[in-house]
Design an enzyme around this catalytic site. Structure first.
Site, PDB file in Angstrom:
ATOM      1  N   LYS A 133       0.832  -1.205   0.000  1.00 20.99           N
ATOM      2  CA  LYS A 133       0.000   0.000   0.000  1.00 20.99           C
ATOM      3  C   LYS A 133       0.876   1.269   0.000  1.00 20.99           C
ATOM      4  CE  LYS A 133      -3.993  -2.244   0.382  1.00 20.99           C
ATOM      5  NZ  LYS A 133      -3.658  -3.666   0.336  1.00 20.99           N
TER       6      LYS A 133
HETATM    7  C1  LIG Z   1      -9.584  -3.205  -0.677  1.00 21.92           C
HETATM    8  C2  LIG Z   1      -8.995  -3.815   0.557  1.00 21.92           C
HETATM    9  N1  LIG Z   1      -9.743  -3.889   1.663  1.00 21.92           N
HETATM   10  C3  LIG Z   1      -9.263  -4.411   2.810  1.00 21.92           C
HETATM   11  C4  LIG Z   1      -7.974  -4.902   2.890  1.00 21.92           C
HETATM   12  C5  LIG Z   1      -7.494  -5.514   4.161  1.00 21.92           C
HETATM   13  O1  LIG Z   1      -6.375  -4.871   4.674  1.00 21.92           O
HETATM   14  P1  LIG Z   1      -5.282  -5.685   5.549  1.00 21.92           P
HETATM   15  O2  LIG Z   1      -4.520  -6.566   4.627  1.00 21.92           O
HETATM   16  O3  LIG Z   1      -4.445  -4.586   6.146  1.00 21.92           O
HETATM   17  O4  LIG Z   1      -6.035  -6.428   6.579  1.00 21.92           O
HETATM   18  C6  LIG Z   1      -7.155  -4.824   1.762  1.00 21.92           C
HETATM   19  C7  LIG Z   1      -5.752  -5.267   1.820  1.00 21.92           C
HETATM   20  O5  LIG Z   1      -5.130  -6.048   1.477  1.00 21.92           O
HETATM   21  C8  LIG Z   1      -7.683  -4.290   0.562  1.00 21.92           C
HETATM   22  O6  LIG Z   1      -6.931  -4.232  -0.548  1.00 21.92           O
END
Ligand SMILES: Cc1ncc(COP(=O)(O)O)c(C=O)c1O
Length: 390
Positions: A201
């Site tokens: 990210k």
């Molecule tokens: C669109 C979206 N929502 C939620 C998430 C969840 O984030 P995390 O991986 O930090 O739990 C991600 C990440 O990978 C994502 O790309």
């Protein structure tokens, strides 16, 4: 055109983190401080992140998935509640509803942008009596912001709350009807917005996430939910036995983000705009390179695009994916439609339910895009893709 003599010294992934000596120093200083879990860096990161996106409040949490879960809890998702999201997203956008026992519904995408199609959302809402659906989770997929002004109108008309999944779009914006730039996560339209600091990210802390909002009631509730449902605020407690006293007032979680990761986040945040500029520069170069490439279809660009991903669509996606891997280019597919995942199929969804999302999935490929991608590496990627598509 044949690929140039340049050969990568390491695989070129679709995304990767960028860590500087300043980042390392920020983490090291925190490691030697008094706080490994929640200390002053948490509040500092929250305050700086809120300012960056233009929201009143921010709550740092363990990751983006925890952020979504807490949002669903704070908005009261429970069995019998129905929430609409897109199928072209990471499954966590939908799973948060399931954690709370709610039902996930999907609306198909707009093939020009791969974002949830608000016209399809309206059709879905109109197909049922008012009150049937309770919430909407639009996702700023790939970094392209959903027009939340339009989504809010729809949400108000049908009495829905709204969580913006802005994991892909810190620094992104859309332009509202009045010509104003509306930053992702600024809380003007969505009740809550969430971000992830996963390594690919814009801001990378390993694990980490943030919730932003302009609503004080939700903010205070989220602070409690993030730490076991416990409060130490004397004004909120039913009694006070002494300085040690605290109360667990509801069932919460340990979803805290540690101080050392917040220190890394603060350091990364200082380069967020620089990273965004580079992402946009690289994306513009891809736009130009593929504008006339036969058989390469691009998503519609936009001024406020944050370019987490650069997606191309080609007829032989698997062929291109395999070809690029041989060339040390590790492209990726975003996303396998959530409704086709076996778990969601067990809940009744089937392939064929959202044909535009499925067609998009059959052809999409995210090619390398991250601030430290060199010009030379990008030219190599472009040449390899053009070599394949002919
Ligand atoms: C669109 C979206 N929502 C939620 C998430 C969840 O984030 P995390 O991986 O930090 O739990 C991600 C990440 O990978 C994502 O790309």
């Amino acid at each position: 055109m044949s690929a140039p003599a340049f050969s990568p010294t390491r695989p070129i992934a679709y995304g990767r983190q960028h860590i500087t000596p300043e980042d390392v120093q920020a983490v090291t200083e925190t490691l030697y401080s008094d706080y490994l879990t929640q200390g002053p860096k948490v509040a500092e990161f929250e305050q700086k992140f809120a300012a960056y996106v233009g929201a009143k409040y921010a709550v740092a949490v363990a990751n983006g998935t925890a952020a979504l879960h807490l949002c669903a809890l704070a908005l009261g998702v429970q069995p019998g509640q129905r929430v609409i999201t897109t199928s072209i997203t990471f499954s966590a956008s939908a799973n948060c509803v399931r954690y709370c026992g709610g039902e996930v519904h999907f609306a198909d995408i707009d093939p020009a942008t791969a974002l949830i199609d608000l016209k399809a959302v309206r059709r879905l809402l109109e197909s049922q009596p008012k009150g049937y659906f309770h919430g909407l989770i639009p996702v700023d997929f790939a970094g392209l912001p959903v027009n939340l002004e339009e989504a809010r109108q729809l949400a108000d008309e049908f009495g829905l709350w709204m969580i913006e999944d802005a994991c892909h779009a810190p620094g992104g914006f859309f332009v509202d009807k009045g010509g104003r730039e509306q930053r992702c996560g600024n809380g003007q339209f969505a009740d809550l917005a969430i971000f992830s600091f996963h390594p690919v990210k814009h801001i990378a802390t390993g694990e980490g996430g943030m919730i932003t909002t302009n609503r004080q009631d939700l903010y205070e509730h989220l602070l409690r939910l993030r730490t076991h449902g416990i409060t130490k605020e004397p004004a909120l407690m039913s009694r006070n036995d002494g300085g040690w006293y605290m109360e667990m007032q509801e069932l919460g979680y340990n979803y805290r983000m540690p101080d050392m990761l917040c220190a890394l986040g603060i350091s990364q945040l200082t380069r967020a705009e620089e990273g965004l500029r580079r992402r946009r520069e690289l994306a513009a170069r891809y736009d130009a390179a593929f504008a006339d490439a036969p058989g390469v279809q691009l998503l519609t660009p936009a001024e406020g695009h944050a370019y987490h991903l650069y997606v191309i669509q080609v007829a032989d996606r698997k062929g291109l994916y395999d070809f690029l891997r041989e060339k040390q280019i590790f492209a990726q597919v975003h996303y396998i439609p959530v409704h086709t995942m076996p778990y969601y199929q067990q809940l009744g969804w089937q392939p064929g339910d959202f044909p535009l999302a499925e067609t998009y999935y059959a052809h999409c490929l995210s090619i390398p895009l991250f601030p430290s991608l060199s010009d030379e590496e990008q030219l190599y990627v472009i040449d390899c893709i053009r070599e394949f598509v002919g």
